[in-house]
Write a protein that holds these residues in place. Structure first.
Motif, PDB file in Angstrom:
ATOM      1  N   GLU A  28       1.001  -1.614   0.049  1.00  0.00           N
ATOM      2  CA  GLU A  28      -0.164  -0.042   0.231  1.00  0.00           C
ATOM      3  C   GLU A  28       0.779   0.882   0.207  1.00  0.00           C
ATOM      4  O   GLU A  28       1.904   1.615   0.876  1.00  0.00           O
ATOM      5  N   CYS A  29      -0.175   2.380  -0.268  1.00  0.00           N
ATOM      6  CA  CYS A  29       0.985   4.141  -0.211  1.00  0.00           C
ATOM      7  C   CYS A  29       1.377   4.423   1.142  1.00  0.00           C
ATOM      8  O   CYS A  29       0.432   3.155   1.681  1.00  0.00           O
ATOM      9  N   TYR A  30       2.221   5.115   1.151  1.00  0.00           N
ATOM     10  CA  TYR A  30       2.560   5.003   2.767  1.00  0.00           C
ATOM     11  C   TYR A  30       1.559   5.982   2.618  1.00  0.00           C
ATOM     12  O   TYR A  30       1.911   6.835   4.145  1.00  0.00           O
ATOM     13  N   MET A  31       0.433   7.327   2.136  1.00  0.00           N
ATOM     14  CA  MET A  31       0.332   7.717   2.688  1.00  0.00           C
ATOM     15  C   MET A  31      -1.389   7.547   2.046  1.00  0.00           C
ATOM     16  O   MET A  31      -2.675   8.067   2.970  1.00  0.00           O
ATOM     17  N   CYS A  32      -1.827   6.569   1.671  1.00  0.00           N
ATOM     18  CA  CYS A  32      -3.105   6.232   1.413  1.00  0.00           C
ATOM     19  C   CYS A  32      -3.368   4.576   1.629  1.00  0.00           C
ATOM     20  O   CYS A  32      -2.544   3.987   0.996  1.00  0.00           O
ATOM     21  N   GLU A  33      -4.480   4.322   1.192  1.00  0.00           N
ATOM     22  CA  GLU A  33      -4.764   2.333   1.140  1.00  0.00           C
ATOM     23  C   GLU A  33      -4.729   1.794  -0.814  1.00  0.00           C
ATOM     24  O   GLU A  33      -4.473   1.084  -0.674  1.00  0.00           O
ATOM     25  N   ARG A  34      -4.187   2.803  -1.255  1.00  0.00           N
ATOM     26  CA  ARG A  34      -4.381   2.542  -2.610  1.00  0.00           C
ATOM     27  C   ARG A  34      -2.987   1.751  -2.834  1.00  0.00           C
ATOM     28  O   ARG A  34      -2.107   1.812  -2.070  1.00  0.00           O
ATOM     29  N   VAL A  35      -2.501   0.631  -3.648  1.00  0.00           N
ATOM     30  CA  VAL A  35      -1.300   0.007  -4.051  1.00  0.00           C
ATOM     31  C   VAL A  35      -1.217   1.760  -4.466  1.00  0.00           C
ATOM     32  O   VAL A  35      -1.252   1.713  -5.476  1.00  0.00           O
ATOM     33  N   SER A  53       4.539   3.922  -3.353  1.00  0.00           N
ATOM     34  CA  SER A  53       3.739   5.291  -3.002  1.00  0.00           C
ATOM     35  C   SER A  53       2.783   5.388  -4.438  1.00  0.00           C
ATOM     36  O   SER A  53       2.954   4.477  -5.252  1.00  0.00           O
ATOM     37  N   CYS A  54       1.589   5.090  -3.980  1.00  0.00           N
ATOM     38  CA  CYS A  54       0.331   5.716  -4.997  1.00  0.00           C
ATOM     39  C   CYS A  54       0.812   6.256  -6.336  1.00  0.00           C
ATOM     40  O   CYS A  54       1.333   7.477  -6.118  1.00  0.00           O
ATOM     41  N   ASP A  55       0.160   6.391  -6.929  1.00  0.00           N
ATOM     42  CA  ASP A  55       0.182   7.068  -8.434  1.00  0.00           C
ATOM     43  C   ASP A  55      -0.103   9.209  -7.803  1.00  0.00           C
ATOM     44  O   ASP A  55       0.565   9.756  -8.429  1.00  0.00           O
ATOM     45  N   ILE A  56      -0.973   9.200  -6.576  1.00  0.00           N
ATOM     46  CA  ILE A  56      -1.662  10.352  -7.182  1.00  0.00           C
ATOM     47  C   ILE A  56      -0.681  10.989  -5.388  1.00  0.00           C
ATOM     48  O   ILE A  56       0.109  12.137  -5.862  1.00  0.00           O
ATOM     49  N   HIS A  57      -0.334  10.104  -4.732  1.00  0.00           N
ATOM     50  CA  HIS A  57       1.180  10.883  -3.799  1.00  0.00           C
ATOM     51  C   HIS A  57       2.131   9.969  -3.751  1.00  0.00           C
ATOM     52  O   HIS A  57       3.304  11.032  -3.263  1.00  0.00           O
ATOM     53  N   ASN A  58       2.989  10.743  -5.479  1.00  0.00           N
ATOM     54  CA  ASN A  58       3.995  10.331  -5.957  1.00  0.00           C
ATOM     55  C   ASN A  58       4.200  11.610  -6.482  1.00  0.00           C
ATOM     56  O   ASN A  58       3.953  12.630  -7.281  1.00  0.00           O
TER      57      ASN A  58
HETATM   58 ZN    ZN Z   1      -1.514   7.261  -2.016  1.00  0.00          ZN
END
Ligand code: ZN
Length: 258
Positions: free
Chosen positions: A5-12, A45-50
């Motif tokens: 999971e992403c370091y900031m959210c539940e996304r892969v 990280s997910c795409d959004i939080h990169n």
């Molecule tokens: Zn994220």
């Protein structure tokens, strides 16, 4: 298959994110071979939080490396990479994005020389957003799990207009200075660029962290996890309600709402 999971959210997670951003670390081409880019921290990280997908990293580099109190690495970074980056921007980028109402002023440095510096109002909102990402990243690195809760920050290098914030800065500086001696667990692969250390959770489950960029630019964080007990911070509550509150560390008094 990567199901982290992403370091900031539940996304892969789909990539790795550098914490803090890679651009804060000088490049070998600028340092005549000294490598400041070893043992860097990365988190899934997910795409959004990169943040590579935004220009926040560059904003952060320009904001931090320009601070006058920085160690030689920070100053050097400003003269090389930060200056190159500024040259690629429009003329009013500094004015609009980094330092509003800025003026050039001649100041005396600690070694007695004079230097021209820019003085103005930093873009604090954006700076806080970038620093919050770093806080999530460092927390993930330290505890191997995503932080869920509320993060608060105090920037030591900013002159706040609010007296209480100015006192809070001095209070936190003292608090972390005392802790440093007890717990020498300062972490970071390139201490001249970036390091951090955590405090033990307090009675309410609140975790403190201090990050130092370029040897001098300090930021204090508090992590209030979703399962931390209420009141989250009694002293802070008293302070915010305007009641005169005194805190004491090693005989030194810090008075809020004087
Ligand atoms: Zn994220």
């Amino acid at each position: 298959m990567n199901t982290e999971e992403c370091y900031m959210c539940e996304r892969v997670a789909t990539s790795k994110e550098h914490v803090p951003p890679l651009c804060l670390f000088p490049e070998i081409k600028d340092t005549k071979g000294i490598n400041f880019r070893k043992n860097l921290i990365t988190v899934p990280s997910c795409d959004i939080h990169n943040s590579k997908k935004s220009d926040d990293d560059e904003f952060l580099m320009l904001s931090l490396s320009g601070l006058i109190k920085n160690n030689p690495i920070g100053n050097f970074h400003q003269l090389t990479k930060s200056n190159r980056s500024l040259k690629r921007k429009s003329k009013d980028f500094l004015e609009k994005q980094i330092l509003r109402n800025h003026i050039l002023k001649k100041v005396k440095t600690t070694d007695g020389k004079f230097q021209m510096v820019s003085i103005g109002n930093p873009n604090t909102e954006r700076l806080l957003k970038c620093l919050e990402h770093i806080a999530y990243g460092v927390y993930y690195q330290e505890f191997k799990e995503r932080f869920e809760g509320e993060i608060r920050m105090v920037l030591e290098f900013i002159e706040y207009h609010d007296d209480n914030m100015q006192t809070m800065k001095k209070f936190l500086k003292k608090r972390f200075a005392g802790e440093k001696e007890l717990n020498k667990e300062i972490k970071g692969g390139n201490l001249l660029v970036f390091y951090y250390h955590f405090l033990e959770p307090d009675n309410f489950g609140l975790i403190g962290m201090r990050i130092v960029f370029y040897g001098t630019a300090e930021v204090y964080f508090s992590f209030k996890g979703n399962n931390a007990k209420e009141p989250f911070d009694l002293t802070l509550k008293l302070m915010e309600s305007g009641i005169k509150t005194t805190m004491n560390i090693d005989g030194e008094e810090f008075v809020f709402n004087k």
